[in-house]
Design a protein around this motif. Structure first.
Motif, mmCIF file in Angstrom:
data_model
loop_
_atom_site.group_PDB
_atom_site.id
_atom_site.type_symbol
_atom_site.label_atom_id
_atom_site.label_comp_id
_atom_site.label_asym_id
_atom_site.label_seq_id
_atom_site.Cartn_x
_atom_site.Cartn_y
_atom_site.Cartn_z
ATOM 1 N N ARG A 19 0.836 -1.206 0.000
ATOM 2 C CA ARG A 19 0.000 0.000 0.000
ATOM 3 C C ARG A 19 0.865 1.248 0.000
ATOM 4 O O ARG A 19 0.536 2.246 -0.628
ATOM 5 C CB ARG A 19 -0.938 -0.008 1.205
ATOM 6 N N GLY A 20 1.991 1.192 0.738
ATOM 7 C CA GLY A 20 2.891 2.335 0.744
ATOM 8 C C GLY A 20 3.472 2.611 -0.629
ATOM 9 O O GLY A 20 3.638 3.772 -1.022
ATOM 10 N N ILE A 65 0.084 -5.797 -8.999
ATOM 11 C CA ILE A 65 1.268 -5.893 -9.858
ATOM 12 C C ILE A 65 2.538 -5.951 -9.017
ATOM 13 O O ILE A 65 3.455 -6.738 -9.286
ATOM 14 C CB ILE A 65 1.311 -4.702 -10.832
ATOM 15 N N PHE A 66 2.585 -5.113 -8.002
ATOM 16 C CA PHE A 66 3.755 -5.027 -7.123
ATOM 17 C C PHE A 66 4.031 -6.367 -6.451
ATOM 18 O O PHE A 66 5.152 -6.894 -6.501
ATOM 19 C CB PHE A 66 3.493 -3.935 -6.085
ATOM 20 N N LEU A 67 3.004 -6.970 -5.849
ATOM 21 C CA LEU A 67 3.188 -8.226 -5.119
ATOM 22 C C LEU A 67 3.478 -9.389 -6.059
ATOM 23 O O LEU A 67 4.293 -10.263 -5.727
ATOM 24 C CB LEU A 67 1.962 -8.518 -4.257
ATOM 25 N N ASN A 72 12.367 -2.842 -1.999
ATOM 26 C CA ASN A 72 13.408 -3.717 -1.481
ATOM 27 C C ASN A 72 13.014 -4.310 -0.129
ATOM 28 O O ASN A 72 13.214 -5.494 0.126
ATOM 29 C CB ASN A 72 14.716 -2.934 -1.352
ATOM 30 N N GLY A 73 12.439 -3.487 0.748
ATOM 31 C CA GLY A 73 11.980 -3.992 2.040
ATOM 32 C C GLY A 73 10.916 -5.062 1.881
ATOM 33 O O GLY A 73 10.927 -6.083 2.585
ATOM 34 N N ALA A 74 9.992 -4.842 0.940
ATOM 35 C CA ALA A 74 8.936 -5.835 0.715
ATOM 36 C C ALA A 74 9.503 -7.125 0.142
ATOM 37 O O ALA A 74 9.073 -8.227 0.508
ATOM 38 C CB ALA A 74 7.885 -5.258 -0.235
ATOM 39 N N LEU A 75 10.478 -7.017 -0.765
ATOM 40 C CA LEU A 75 11.098 -8.216 -1.337
ATOM 41 C C LEU A 75 11.774 -9.054 -0.257
ATOM 42 O O LEU A 75 11.564 -10.268 -0.164
ATOM 43 C CB LEU A 75 12.121 -7.815 -2.403
#
Length: 445
Positions: A121-122, A142-144, A302-305
């Motif tokens: 969401r961020g 798309i991001f996830l 990068n944090g999410a990955l």
């Protein structure tokens, strides 16, 4: 008499899930940990710490580094002693049994999934709208999906992408340091703020402790690396070097950022700002705001990955220990990455991202991790009863003791409403763990 299972192609017994591929070198692991610690939080952290502790932002940042090193030493001992995916869950299972192992793993897993959802969401928020405006649902999906595909492609590919992203993140923070130094050298700013501790509502001691809780959040992320120790070449040698090196590097960057931000920008301005590093840019001049929006997007991705890697490996490890459905141990035949765990954790993160409630759970992350860290610190002492342990890193006995005490002290500084939300999550974990225990007893009878 039972006949032993024939070995699989990778040398493991057929009734055991295949081992993960060992692809991480010490430099890749170092950047993995550094990239996870230097996450998106630093771009909003300084202002929040200043609001609690006053102008001497560097003091709680330094204290948080020292406290995180205590727990990191416990992780280093356990990760080099038991280099398996599953991390805290596996250690707690060995020390206290499957119920506590499930609870530790559940808290870590819940924190990781919520964190990825919040970062999704961020990513779709104000930083992205600086460049383009798209529906949040579309961006999150798309991001996830992109992160899940990169995660499934392989740990080495994921960590190489992390190296590039980490260089950008660190470069942006060093640019902030440079701008702050330039601002100070030309005669602007007020270095006197660097010794101001406390606020109108809090004395110096209370301000430092309150700020340290927030600052501690900026160092969490190192604990995710134990879930890739199994994929590290020679973890007993590589892991402690990468872990402590990355934490000290991150701590040095954070302290420098705290010093220049506090000296460059009035404390009240920092405390009010949701983008405190942009305040440094405005004071110094010479750098476009869009530059920091781009850097922030890289930091969020990068944090999410890295958190997604942790969550999927943790789910895989818990499933291998019998704490989650066996289906989650399935891996891609060629790449040997845990595709089932990646898919499951990504789907849950997407569902949470759609609810819009992730902000109410995100504030419980520190509390959930303090519970896990307390279990890990005490598990170190319990597992030292084992006589036939392989060669591994060993911390001084006082270190895990002080680490456990630090978790209790920091937990006392967490607000009551955060405790209320955190206890709900913990209660769910207790209920699921109890159900799993009943199921195991019935299956064994």
């Amino acid at each position: 008499m039972t006949t032993p299972s024939a070995p699989a192609a990778d040398g493991s017994p057929q009734n055991e899930p295949p081992a993960l591929k060992k692809a991480l070198t010490t430099p890749l692991l170092y950047f993995f940990i550094l990239g996870d610690v230097l996450g998106a939080g630093v771009y909003v952290l300084v202002g929040q710490v200043a609001a609690d502790s006053g102008g001497a932002v560097w003091v709680p940042l330094l204290l948080a580094l020292l406290l995180s090193l205590l727990t990191a030493a416990s992780y280093a001992e356990l990760a080099t002693k038991y280099p398996r995916a599953g991390g805290a869950s596996h250690y707690a299972t060995l020390a206290y049994g499957p119920f506590t192992g499930f609870l530790a793993g559940f808290c870590m897993l819940a924190a990781g999934i919520v964190s990825v959802a919040a970062l999704a969401r961020g990513f779709a928020g104000d930083y992205l709208t600086t460049f383009v405006s798209l529906p949040v649902v579309l961006v999150a999906a798309i991001f996830l999906c992109a992160l899940a595909l990169l995660n499934a492609r392989g740990i080495s590919e994921s960590t190489r992408a992390n190296v590039a992203a980490t260089v950008i993140e660190v470069g942006g923070l060093l640019l902030i340091v440079g701008l702050g130094v330039w601002l100070f050298l030309r005669g602007d700013g007020d270095p006197g703020r660097l010794v101001h501790l406390g606020t109108a509502d809090r004395g110096a001691a209370a301000g430092v402790l309150g700020g340290t809780v927030l600052a501690y959040y900026s160092f969490v992320g190192f604990e995710t690396s134990v879930n890739v120790a199994e994929e590290t070449r020679d973890p007993r040698r590589s892991y402690p070097r990468a872990l402590f090196g990355a934490l000290v590097t991150a701590g040095a960057v954070y302290v420098l950022v705290g010093i220049v931000a506090s000296a460059a920008v009035p404390t009240e301005t920092l405390a009010r700002s949701s983008g405190p590093l942009l305040e440094v840019v405005k004071e110094a001049g010479g750098a476009p705001p869009k530059l920091f929006s781009a850097i922030a997007l890289v930091a969020v991705a990068n944090g999410a990955l890295l958190t997604g890697i942790m969550s999927s490996r943790l789910a895989y490890g818990m499933a291998r220990d019998g704490l989650l459905p066996r289906f989650l141990t399935r891996v891609l035949p060629g790449r040997r990455t845990p595709w089932a765990s990646i898919g499951a954790t990504t789907a849950l993160s997407f569902l949470l991202a759609l609810t819009g409630d992730v902000a109410t759970l995100a504030s419980t992350l520190v509390l959930l991790l303090l519970v896990v860290f307390f279990i890990v610190n005490t598990a170190v002492l319990v597992q030292r009863r084992e006589r036939r342990a392989p060669p591994h890193f060993r911390a001084y006995t006082a270190v895990p003791v002080l680490g456990a005490v630090s978790c209790v002290v920091l937990a006392t500084q967490v607000e009551a409403e955060v405790w209320a939300r955190g206890l709900i999550v913990i209660a769910v974990g207790v209920a699921l763990g109890a159900g799993a225990a009943v199921h195991r007893r019935r299956a064994s009878s």
